[in-house]
Design an enzyme around this catalytic site. Structure first.
Site, PDB file in Angstrom:
ATOM      1  N   THR A  93       0.868  -1.178   0.000  1.00 44.57           N
ATOM      2  CA  THR A  93       0.000   0.000   0.000  1.00 44.57           C
ATOM      3  C   THR A  93       0.903   1.225   0.000  1.00 44.57           C
ATOM      4  O   THR A  93       1.635   1.458   0.968  1.00 44.57           O
ATOM      5  CB  THR A  93      -0.882   0.023   1.261  1.00 44.57           C
ATOM      6  N   LYS A 168      -7.754   1.564  -3.170  1.00 48.80           N
ATOM      7  CA  LYS A 168      -7.415   1.110  -1.817  1.00 48.80           C
ATOM      8  C   LYS A 168      -7.577   2.247  -0.794  1.00 48.80           C
ATOM      9  O   LYS A 168      -8.207   2.072   0.250  1.00 48.80           O
ATOM     10  CB  LYS A 168      -5.969   0.589  -1.827  1.00 48.80           C
ATOM     11  N   LYS A 243      -1.823   4.782   8.662  1.00 51.43           N
ATOM     12  CA  LYS A 243      -0.973   4.874   7.458  1.00 51.43           C
ATOM     13  C   LYS A 243      -1.842   5.133   6.215  1.00 51.43           C
ATOM     14  O   LYS A 243      -1.560   6.022   5.416  1.00 51.43           O
ATOM     15  CB  LYS A 243      -0.183   3.568   7.273  1.00 51.43           C
TER      16      LYS A 243
HETATM   17  P1  NAD Z   1       5.718  -6.091   7.617  1.00 54.19           P
HETATM   18  O1  NAD Z   1       6.492  -4.991   8.242  1.00 54.19           O
HETATM   19  O2  NAD Z   1       5.296  -7.255   8.439  1.00 54.19           O
HETATM   20  O3  NAD Z   1       6.533  -6.672   6.353  1.00 54.19           O
HETATM   21  C1  NAD Z   1       7.349  -5.913   5.506  1.00 54.19           C
HETATM   22  C2  NAD Z   1       8.569  -6.748   5.167  1.00 54.19           C
HETATM   23  O4  NAD Z   1       9.370  -6.024   4.234  1.00 54.19           O
HETATM   24  C3  NAD Z   1       9.478  -7.041   6.383  1.00 54.19           C
HETATM   25  O5  NAD Z   1       9.720  -8.435   6.477  1.00 54.19           O
HETATM   26  C4  NAD Z   1      10.748  -6.253   6.078  1.00 54.19           C
HETATM   27  O6  NAD Z   1      11.914  -6.880   6.584  1.00 54.19           O
HETATM   28  C5  NAD Z   1      10.724  -6.226   4.567  1.00 54.19           C
HETATM   29  N1  NAD Z   1      11.541  -5.170   3.974  1.00 54.19           N
HETATM   30  C6  NAD Z   1      11.653  -3.878   4.353  1.00 54.19           C
HETATM   31  N2  NAD Z   1      12.486  -3.225   3.518  1.00 54.19           N
HETATM   32  C7  NAD Z   1      12.890  -4.131   2.585  1.00 54.19           C
HETATM   33  C8  NAD Z   1      13.750  -4.074   1.468  1.00 54.19           C
HETATM   34  N3  NAD Z   1      14.360  -2.940   1.107  1.00 54.19           N
HETATM   35  N4  NAD Z   1      13.936  -5.198   0.745  1.00 54.19           N
HETATM   36  C9  NAD Z   1      13.312  -6.355   1.091  1.00 54.19           C
HETATM   37  N5  NAD Z   1      12.496  -6.479   2.149  1.00 54.19           N
HETATM   38  C10 NAD Z   1      12.308  -5.366   2.877  1.00 54.19           C
HETATM   39  O7  NAD Z   1       4.454  -5.382   6.927  1.00 54.19           O
HETATM   40  P2  NAD Z   1       3.092  -6.085   6.416  1.00 54.19           P
HETATM   41  O8  NAD Z   1       2.079  -6.011   7.479  1.00 54.19           O
HETATM   42  O9  NAD Z   1       3.435  -7.389   5.782  1.00 54.19           O
HETATM   43  O10 NAD Z   1       2.653  -5.020   5.311  1.00 54.19           O
HETATM   44  C11 NAD Z   1       3.250  -4.985   4.030  1.00 54.19           C
HETATM   45  C12 NAD Z   1       2.422  -4.071   3.134  1.00 54.19           C
HETATM   46  O11 NAD Z   1       1.079  -4.567   3.071  1.00 54.19           O
HETATM   47  C13 NAD Z   1       2.333  -2.628   3.626  1.00 54.19           C
HETATM   48  O12 NAD Z   1       2.418  -1.768   2.520  1.00 54.19           O
HETATM   49  C14 NAD Z   1       0.969  -2.579   4.285  1.00 54.19           C
HETATM   50  O13 NAD Z   1       0.403  -1.283   4.286  1.00 54.19           O
HETATM   51  C15 NAD Z   1       0.173  -3.526   3.399  1.00 54.19           C
HETATM   52  N6  NAD Z   1      -1.007  -4.133   4.038  1.00 54.19           N
HETATM   53  C16 NAD Z   1      -0.899  -4.694   5.280  1.00 54.19           C
HETATM   54  C17 NAD Z   1      -2.037  -5.281   5.855  1.00 54.19           C
HETATM   55  C18 NAD Z   1      -1.966  -5.923   7.218  1.00 54.19           C
HETATM   56  O14 NAD Z   1      -3.018  -6.243   7.784  1.00 54.19           O
HETATM   57  N7  NAD Z   1      -0.787  -6.150   7.781  1.00 54.19           N
HETATM   58  C19 NAD Z   1      -3.258  -5.288   5.162  1.00 54.19           C
HETATM   59  C20 NAD Z   1      -3.315  -4.738   3.887  1.00 54.19           C
HETATM   60  C21 NAD Z   1      -2.176  -4.163   3.325  1.00 54.19           C
END
Ligand code: NAD
Length: 289
Positions: A93, A168, A243
């Protein structure tokens, strides 16, 4: 297909595992060693550099924390390193502008790229039940459909580049505002002496009915099982709602949209997060009402 998955966190971990279960060969990359170890257990091949992970693949899928990271990863390590016939799909997102900018960079270099953010939380990611809203060309969408279907229950073409992110943030702005409206309504119903189950029975069948009430009721013991029944743990964290509301407010300013309800929802969720409640499910905002 051979697919690279970048970002194996709460959401990406389960999504990559579902691609493996659907029979794809998945190359996984994350900065976190723990995330990589989990991906390995789930059947992914793990890599310590994106450039290595994208060599010779058919598609690259990412699920990263924010726009700056998405921009850097694609501009520096994917574009010019993955084969130009690999389809690039960012499921994070992020803001509409960055999504369009990254796609434009990829397109100039000869790639097709889509923004494909999701609706649904960690449980939906693990269970392959996400809804994808996709922005990009018709031909890229057709190519992406089988990949995204392996991770979701619905894949919808929202329009051209950036339209997935636009859908979204519009959806989540409505969700944030409707949750607060639902919470304040239940709080007032209680003050007026109504039994909350009785009020639910009435309003869920009357014109006040909405998703925050009937699928995600903020009152414990009322409506279907929801985070309220679990002390507001799990679910969709307040910090993530904030966010998305911030992205919505940025877009509203940039595109001159009047969003007084969205603006108020962003202020209230900001105050709730500032009070140290960012980890709680977003329905917990009822505690302040
Ligand atoms: P998270 O923090 O659990 O996962 C993000 C991952 O990205 C981590 O494992 C981190 O180590 C990795 N990362 C960071 N920088 C990086 C890089 N340069 N190269 C490779 N890996 C890297 O976050 P999440 O909850 O999995 O969310 C991910 C996305 O999904 C976000 O954009 C969030 O807004 C979206 N989202 C989350 C949810 C939810 O319920 N958690 C729901 C819908 C959308």
């Amino acid at each position: 297909m051979k697919i690279t998955f970048i970002g194996l966190g709460n959401m990406g971990g389960g999504m990559a595992a579902n691609l493996v279960m659907a029979g794809h060969a998945v190359n996984a990359f994350d900065l976190s060693k723990e995330a990589l170890a989990r991906a390995k257990t789930n059947g992914c091949a793990t890599f310590t550099a994106v450039r290595e992970a994208v060599k010779g693949v058919d598609a690259v899928v990412s699920m990263l924390p924010n726009g700056k990271i998405v921009e850097r990863v694609f501009e520096v390590d994917v574009v010019g390193h993955a084969p130009t016939d690999a389809l690039l799909i960012d499921c994070s997102t992020i803001d509409v502008d960055t999504a369009r900018k990254v796609t434009a960079i990829a397109v100039v270099a000869g790639y097709s790229m889509l923004d494909a953010p999701v609706s649904g939380g960690i449980a939906a990611a693990n269970g392959g039940m996400l809804t994808f809203m996709v922005g990009g060309t018709d031909s890229a969408f057709i190519r992406a459909e089988p990949i995204l279907s392996a991770m979701g229950k619905a894949v919808i073409h929202a329009g051209k580049s950036g339209a997935g992110q636009a859908a979204k943030i519009c959806n989540n702005m409505l969700l944030g505002a409707s949750m607060i409206a639902t919470c304040e309504t239940f709080a007032m119903a209680e003050k007026l002496g109504l039994n909350l189950q009785t009020f639910y029975d009435i309003s869920s069948k009357a014109s006040g009915q909405n998703w925050s009430m009937t699928s995600y009721c903020p009152i414990p013991g009322v409506g279907p099982t929801s985070p309220a029944d679990n002390g507001y743990q799990g679910g969709f964290a307040t910090a993530l709602m904030l966010k998305d509301l911030k992205l919505a407010m940025e877009a509203a300013q940039l595109f001159e949209a009047k969003v007084p309800m969205g603006e108020r929802a962003a202020q209230l969720y900001q105050a709730f997060a500032d009070a140290g409640q960012g980890e709680l499910d977003f329905s917990a905002i009822i505690k302040t009402l």
